[in-house]
Design an enzyme around this catalytic site. Structure first.
Site, PDB file in Angstrom:
ATOM      1  N   SER A  44      81.766  22.701 196.783  1.00 16.85           N
ATOM      2  CA  SER A  44      82.101  21.310 196.457  1.00 16.85           C
ATOM      3  C   SER A  44      81.192  20.338 197.195  1.00 16.85           C
ATOM      4  CB  SER A  44      83.575  20.972 196.714  1.00 16.85           C
ATOM      5  OG  SER A  44      84.142  21.790 197.669  1.00 16.85           O
ATOM      6  N   HIS A  76      88.395  26.904 182.216  1.00 20.82           N
ATOM      7  CA  HIS A  76      87.033  26.635 182.650  1.00 20.82           C
ATOM      8  C   HIS A  76      86.422  27.723 183.532  1.00 20.82           C
ATOM      9  CE1 HIS A  76      83.579  24.261 183.956  1.00 20.82           C
ATOM     10  NE2 HIS A  76      83.816  24.726 185.156  1.00 20.82           N
ATOM     11  N   ARG A  97      81.947  29.923 191.572  1.00 19.84           N
ATOM     12  CA  ARG A  97      82.575  30.632 192.693  1.00 19.84           C
ATOM     13  C   ARG A  97      84.022  30.985 192.350  1.00 19.84           C
ATOM     14  NH1 ARG A  97      81.485  27.844 198.023  1.00 19.84           N
ATOM     15  NH2 ARG A  97      80.445  29.668 198.891  1.00 19.84           N
ATOM     16  N   THR A  98      84.405  32.207 192.688  1.00 16.88           N
ATOM     17  CA  THR A  98      85.812  32.616 192.616  1.00 16.88           C
ATOM     18  C   THR A  98      86.368  32.560 194.031  1.00 16.88           C
ATOM     19  OG1 THR A  98      85.370  34.060 190.730  1.00 16.88           O
ATOM     20  CG2 THR A  98      87.375  34.493 191.985  1.00 16.88           C
ATOM     21  N   HIS A  99      87.446  31.817 194.205  1.00 18.97           N
ATOM     22  CA  HIS A  99      88.026  31.686 195.550  1.00 18.97           C
ATOM     23  C   HIS A  99      89.063  32.772 195.822  1.00 18.97           C
ATOM     24  CE1 HIS A  99      86.290  27.598 195.341  1.00 18.97           C
ATOM     25  NE2 HIS A  99      86.234  27.718 196.659  1.00 18.97           N
ATOM     26  N   GLU A 198      95.236  23.354 206.301  1.00 17.94           N
ATOM     27  CA  GLU A 198      95.865  23.815 207.532  1.00 17.94           C
ATOM     28  C   GLU A 198      96.917  22.826 208.029  1.00 17.94           C
ATOM     29  OE1 GLU A 198      92.474  23.473 207.162  1.00 17.94           O
ATOM     30  OE2 GLU A 198      92.471  25.571 206.501  1.00 17.94           O
ATOM     31  N   SER A 217      86.375  29.626 201.806  1.00 21.38           N
ATOM     32  CA  SER A 217      85.393  30.469 201.101  1.00 21.38           C
ATOM     33  C   SER A 217      84.411  31.070 202.097  1.00 21.38           C
ATOM     34  CB  SER A 217      84.640  29.622 200.061  1.00 21.38           C
ATOM     35  OG  SER A 217      83.812  28.672 200.702  1.00 21.38           O
ATOM     36  N   ASN A 240      85.873  16.144 205.182  1.00 19.68           N
ATOM     37  CA  ASN A 240      87.027  15.523 205.852  1.00 19.68           C
ATOM     38  C   ASN A 240      87.140  16.098 207.256  1.00 19.68           C
ATOM     39  OD1 ASN A 240      87.998  17.966 204.003  1.00 19.68           O
ATOM     40  ND2 ASN A 240      89.349  17.906 205.788  1.00 19.68           N
TER      41      ASN A 240
HETATM   42  I1  8IG Z   1      86.561  20.256 200.991  1.00 19.55           I
HETATM   43  O1  8IG Z   1      90.170  20.693 205.696  1.00 19.55           O
HETATM   44  C1  8IG Z   1      87.785  21.178 202.251  1.00 19.55           C
HETATM   45  N1  8IG Z   1      88.072  22.458 202.116  1.00 19.55           N
HETATM   46  N2  8IG Z   1      90.824  25.107 204.773  1.00 19.55           N
HETATM   47  N3  8IG Z   1      90.496  22.871 205.239  1.00 19.55           N
HETATM   48  C2  8IG Z   1      90.261  23.959 204.462  1.00 19.55           C
HETATM   49  N4  8IG Z   1      89.467  23.920 203.411  1.00 19.55           N
HETATM   50  C3  8IG Z   1      88.891  22.743 203.119  1.00 19.55           C
HETATM   51  C4  8IG Z   1      89.101  21.588 203.859  1.00 19.55           C
HETATM   52  C5  8IG Z   1      89.952  21.665 204.993  1.00 19.55           C
HETATM   53  N5  8IG Z   1      88.387  20.596 203.295  1.00 19.55           N
END
Ligand code: 8IG
Length: 277
Positions: A44, A76, A97-99, A198, A217, A240
């Site tokens: 992303s 999709h 991507r597969t998560h 989290e 990932s 973030n």
């Molecule tokens: I974009 O704050 C993204 N992916 N685990 N924590 C986790 N995955 C994320 C975060 C995050 N922000």
């Protein structure tokens, strides 16, 4: 062959490396490119990078490649692109991507990496969007992954497969990235299972055990890349601050906005790094 899901990887009797080899054959046939040199997974925020790396010669819906197919109801599916760099390198760009949190198991998660290796790629560039723990970081900042902590409790390796992970995130490639942008900081990536973000207590745990980046990932993919003998370069876009590091709630919109704003800068960074590989 394949079980009721329609994906051969879901049948434990199949060999995931044979399926990756079949996928690589599909890619060679559909792109007309016999071997790829570098593979890049776009996480992303990193979506625009492919356009700057070179000329996209072919775009393939992932559904046309063995093992990427999903039940139609899931909707999709991403694309695989073959990009030719100015230096004449063939880059396989994985936008599909597969998560792990999708719940299809690690084989599906790492299939794109194993396929990339089977196409001939010796370098795997993994990118993601993630939360930051270091308070010096700001949303929109790209950082290098120096190491990881796999908190999924799972592995892409099957059986007694002992793989060394020393220098998993290649020091050589990190140094090369810093020749492009000397201001790049780095940190240890913690892969959580997700899909929930989290709790603040989990972020404090991640920090206490040596983590700097939280995400969902990359670690499992990096393990599979090393098993396949590839050299790994990892980038996180800090979209973030991790929960509790920032005091306001995390929103998916915030993540998307930070990604969109950072996109031109990180795309050009990534393109320059790949051009230098
Ligand atoms: I974009 O704050 C993204 N992916 N685990 N924590 C986790 N995955 C994320 C975060 C995050 N922000």
């Amino acid at each position: 062959m394949s079980d009721s899901t329609g994906n051969p990887l879901d049948d434990p009797a199949t060999d995931p490396f044979e399926i990756a080899a079949a996928a690589a054959d599909d890619i060679a046939r559909l792109t007309g490119v016999e071997r790829h040199d570098i593979a890049l997974t776009l996480g992303s925020g990193w979506g625009k990078a492919a356009d700057l790396i070179g000329e996209t010669t072919v775009t393939i819906p992932a559904t046309e490649v063995t093992g990427f197919s999903k039940p139609a109801l899931e909707g999709h599916v991403g694309t695989l692109r073959s990009v030719l760099t100015p230096k004449g390198r063939h880059v396989l760009v994985i936008g599909a991507r597969t998560h792990y949190y999708e719940g299809h198991g690690p084989r599906r998660v790492v299939h794109s990496v194993r396929t990339a290796a089977a196409t001939g790629a010796r370098t795997m560039v993994l990118t993601n969007g993630a939360g930051g723990i270091k308070t010096t970081w700001k949303p929109g900042q790209p950082v290098l992954i120096s190491d990881h902590i796999n908190l999924t409790g799972d592995s892409p390796l099957e059986g007694a497969t002992f793989i060394d992970l020393t220098d998993l995130y290649s020091m050589r490639l990190r140094d090369l990235a810093r020749t492009i942008d000397p201001s790049l900081d780095e940190g240890v990536y913690c892969q959580f299972r997700g899909p929930q973000y989290e709790t603040p207590a989990e972020v404090r745990m991640a920090k206490a055990i040596g983590g700097h980046i939280v995400g969902m990932s990359t670690a499992l993919e990096a393990i599979a890349a090393r098993q396949a003998g590839m050299e790994v370069l990892g980038f996180s876009l800090i979209t973030n601050m991790a929960a509790g590091i920032q005091t306001t709630p995390l929103s998916h919109q915030e993540v998307i906005d930070a990604g969109r704003e950072a996109e031109p800068v990180i795309s050009s960074l990534l393109a320059r790094v790949i051009g230098a590989l």
